[in-house]
Design an enzyme around this catalytic site. Structure first.
Site, PDB file in Angstrom:
ATOM      1  N   GLY A   1       0.840  -1.205   0.000  1.00  0.00           N
ATOM      2  CA  GLY A   1       0.000   0.000   0.000  1.00  0.00           C
ATOM      3  C   GLY A   1       0.871   1.249   0.000  1.00  0.00           C
TER       4      GLY A   1
ATOM      5  CB  ALA B   1      15.866  10.834   1.009  1.00  0.00           C
TER       6      ALA B   1
ATOM      7  NE  ARG C   1      -2.240  -4.276  -0.805  1.00  0.00           N
ATOM      8  CZ  ARG C   1      -1.738  -3.659   0.281  1.00  0.00           C
ATOM      9  NH1 ARG C   1      -0.661  -4.139   0.858  1.00  0.00           N
ATOM     10  NH2 ARG C   1      -2.328  -2.594   0.774  1.00  0.00           N
TER      11      ARG C   1
ATOM     12  CG  ASP D   1       3.222  -6.092   7.712  1.00  0.00           C
ATOM     13  OD1 ASP D   1       2.740  -5.603   6.672  1.00  0.00           O
ATOM     14  OD2 ASP D   1       2.527  -6.643   8.592  1.00  0.00           O
TER      15      ASP D   1
ATOM     16  CB  THR E   1       2.750   1.087   6.126  1.00  0.00           C
ATOM     17  OG1 THR E   1       1.380   0.846   6.482  1.00  0.00           O
ATOM     18  CG2 THR E   1       3.595   0.838   7.371  1.00  0.00           C
TER      19      THR E   1
ATOM     20  CG  ASP F   1      -1.777   0.028   8.189  1.00  0.00           C
ATOM     21  OD1 ASP F   1      -2.640   0.890   7.963  1.00  0.00           O
ATOM     22  OD2 ASP F   1      -1.734  -1.071   7.610  1.00  0.00           O
TER      23      ASP F   1
ATOM     24  CG  ASP G   1       1.468  -2.200  10.568  1.00  0.00           C
ATOM     25  OD1 ASP G   1       2.284  -1.561   9.864  1.00  0.00           O
ATOM     26  OD2 ASP G   1       0.702  -3.057  10.098  1.00  0.00           O
TER      27      ASP G   1
ATOM     28  NE  ARG H   1      -5.167  -5.713   5.522  1.00  0.00           N
ATOM     29  CZ  ARG H   1      -4.852  -5.601   4.246  1.00  0.00           C
ATOM     30  NH1 ARG H   1      -5.738  -5.884   3.326  1.00  0.00           N
ATOM     31  NH2 ARG H   1      -3.648  -5.233   3.864  1.00  0.00           N
TER      32      ARG H   1
ATOM     33  N   GLY I   1     -11.225  13.520  20.395  1.00  0.00           N
ATOM     34  CA  GLY I   1     -12.133  13.396  21.536  1.00  0.00           C
ATOM     35  C   GLY I   1     -13.274  12.425  21.295  1.00  0.00           C
TER      36      GLY I   1
ATOM     37  CD  GLU J   1     -18.307  11.195  22.519  1.00  0.00           C
ATOM     38  OE1 GLU J   1     -18.119  11.054  21.292  1.00  0.00           O
ATOM     39  OE2 GLU J   1     -18.243  12.301  23.088  1.00  0.00           O
TER      40      GLU J   1
ATOM     41  CE  LYS K   1     -27.588  20.135  23.148  1.00  0.00           C
ATOM     42  NZ  LYS K   1     -28.919  19.874  23.647  1.00  0.00           N
ATOM     43  CG  HIS K   2     -21.751  15.300  18.758  1.00  0.00           C
ATOM     44  ND1 HIS K   2     -21.653  16.661  18.820  1.00  0.00           N
ATOM     45  CD2 HIS K   2     -20.506  14.824  19.009  1.00  0.00           C
ATOM     46  CE1 HIS K   2     -20.408  17.000  19.080  1.00  0.00           C
ATOM     47  NE2 HIS K   2     -19.689  15.903  19.205  1.00  0.00           N
TER      48      HIS K   2
ATOM     49  NE  ARG L   1      -2.901   2.934   0.313  1.00  0.00           N
ATOM     50  CZ  ARG L   1      -3.445   1.763  -0.018  1.00  0.00           C
ATOM     51  NH1 ARG L   1      -3.945   0.987   0.906  1.00  0.00           N
ATOM     52  NH2 ARG L   1      -3.456   1.361  -1.253  1.00  0.00           N
TER      53      ARG L   1
END
Ligand code: F6P
Length: 319
Positions: A11, A22, A72, A103, A125, A127, A129, A171, A185, A187, A214-215, A252
């Protein structure tokens, strides 16, 4: 070492172009030749390879996506595919390779190293991760894209006094959801690393509503469940008017933030330094704002961990 190659794989992420730039500029600065490999490992297998000059990477530092395109590639998971890739590298006289990706791309790089081919990984990435680095290229930009979107949704959520479920990417990793949820913020933040109790979430939403909220904003990482299904369940069980937004691939794209451009520039240059030092099988990263390197296999053997303290804080602040 006289000639190196660079590819982007998996991705795409904003800042990959800054990393390519670079790599190319740093390598040319040190008297190396650089070859760009198009479409990731698929282009490597097919020999879709071209020499890059200083000018080839001009005017790309601020652009999202990747100038080298990406893919991919299932074929590269086979020994046949890997051998074909190495044949192409040899044919072009490329003595070391820099792989920019996530990864899955690092797993491909690890295979090249197992075949004895010097390869260095640069974590790119959205993510965030990859173990062995505090941040990956593209995470900050994606995060800011999400925050911009949630801010806009928040305006209309307030006007209509609605509950909003926002599904973000990730994922297997909840970093985008956690950071954006905390920054906005939310909930409730749902991440793949934590098994959420829907009944508890419903109770808290009802409690908030009874208290006069309110929301409500609920940020869900795609790996934690379908935003659409979660939205339906919330609407049914709380009877609060609920809407769902799946942010999708908007996360992305876009011009990389200053943070991502600088990170990409530092990591790309560091990868070239490692090849020049004769290193192979390493990934570059940033830890506590210092450039570091780790063995790719060692990094991949670890699981990326969600920041538990930050997760706890997000819960404490959303009571
Ligand atoms: O790994 C980056 C990522 O954007 C993930 O967050 C997401 O799950 C996946 O890629 C989507 O991949 P694709 O664009 O191939 O559908």
């Amino acid at each position: 070492m006289k000639r190196i190659g660079v590819l982007t794989s998996g991705g795409d992420s904003p800042g990959m172009n800054a990393a390519i730039r670079a790599v190319v500029r740093k390598a040319i600065f040190h008297g190396l030749e650089v070859y760009g490999i198009y479409y990731g490992y698929a282009g490597l297998i097919n020999g879709d390879i071209e020499k890059l000059e200083l000018g080839s990477v001009g005017d790309i530092i601020h652009r999202g996506g990747t100038k080298l395109y990406t893919a991919r590639c299932e074929e590269f998971k086979t020994i046949e595919g890997q051998k074909q890739g190495i044949e192409q590298l040899k044919k072009f006289g490329i003595e070391g390779l820099i792989v920019i990706g996530g990864d899955g791309s690092f797993r491909g790089a690890e295979k090249l190293v197992e075949h004895g081919y010097p390869t260095i990984g640069v974590p790119g990435t959205i993510d965030n991760d990859i173990p062995g680095t505090d941040y990956t290229i593209g995470f900050d930009t994606a995060l800011n894209t999400i925050i911009d979107a949630i801010d806009k949704i928040r305006d209309t959520a307030t006007s209509h006094e609605r509950t909003y479920v926002i599904e973000v990417m990730g994922r297997d990793a909840g970093d985008l959801a956690l950071w954006s949820g905390l920054a906005d913020g939310a909930e409730t933040i749902m991440v793949p690393e934590v098994d959420d109790d829907m009944e508890d979430i419903i109770k808290r939403l009802k409690r908030g509503h009874d208290r006069g909220k309110k929301h409500s904003i609920i940020v869900v990482a795609e790996g934690a469940g379908s935003g659409v299904d979660i939205g339906k369940e919330i609407q049914e069980k709380t009877e609060l008017e609920t809407r769902v937004t799946v942010l999708g691939h908007i996360q992305r794209g876009g011009s990389p933030t200053a943070q991502d451009r600088v990170l990409a520039s530092r990591l790309g240059a560091k990868a070239v330094e490692l090849l020049l030092e004769g290193e192979a099988g390493k990934m570059v990263g940033i830890e506590k704002n210092e450039l570091v390197s780790h063995n790719i296999d060692e990094a991949l053997s670890r699981q990326h961990a969600l920041d538990e303290k930050m997760y706890k804080l997000s819960q404490e602040l959303s009571i």
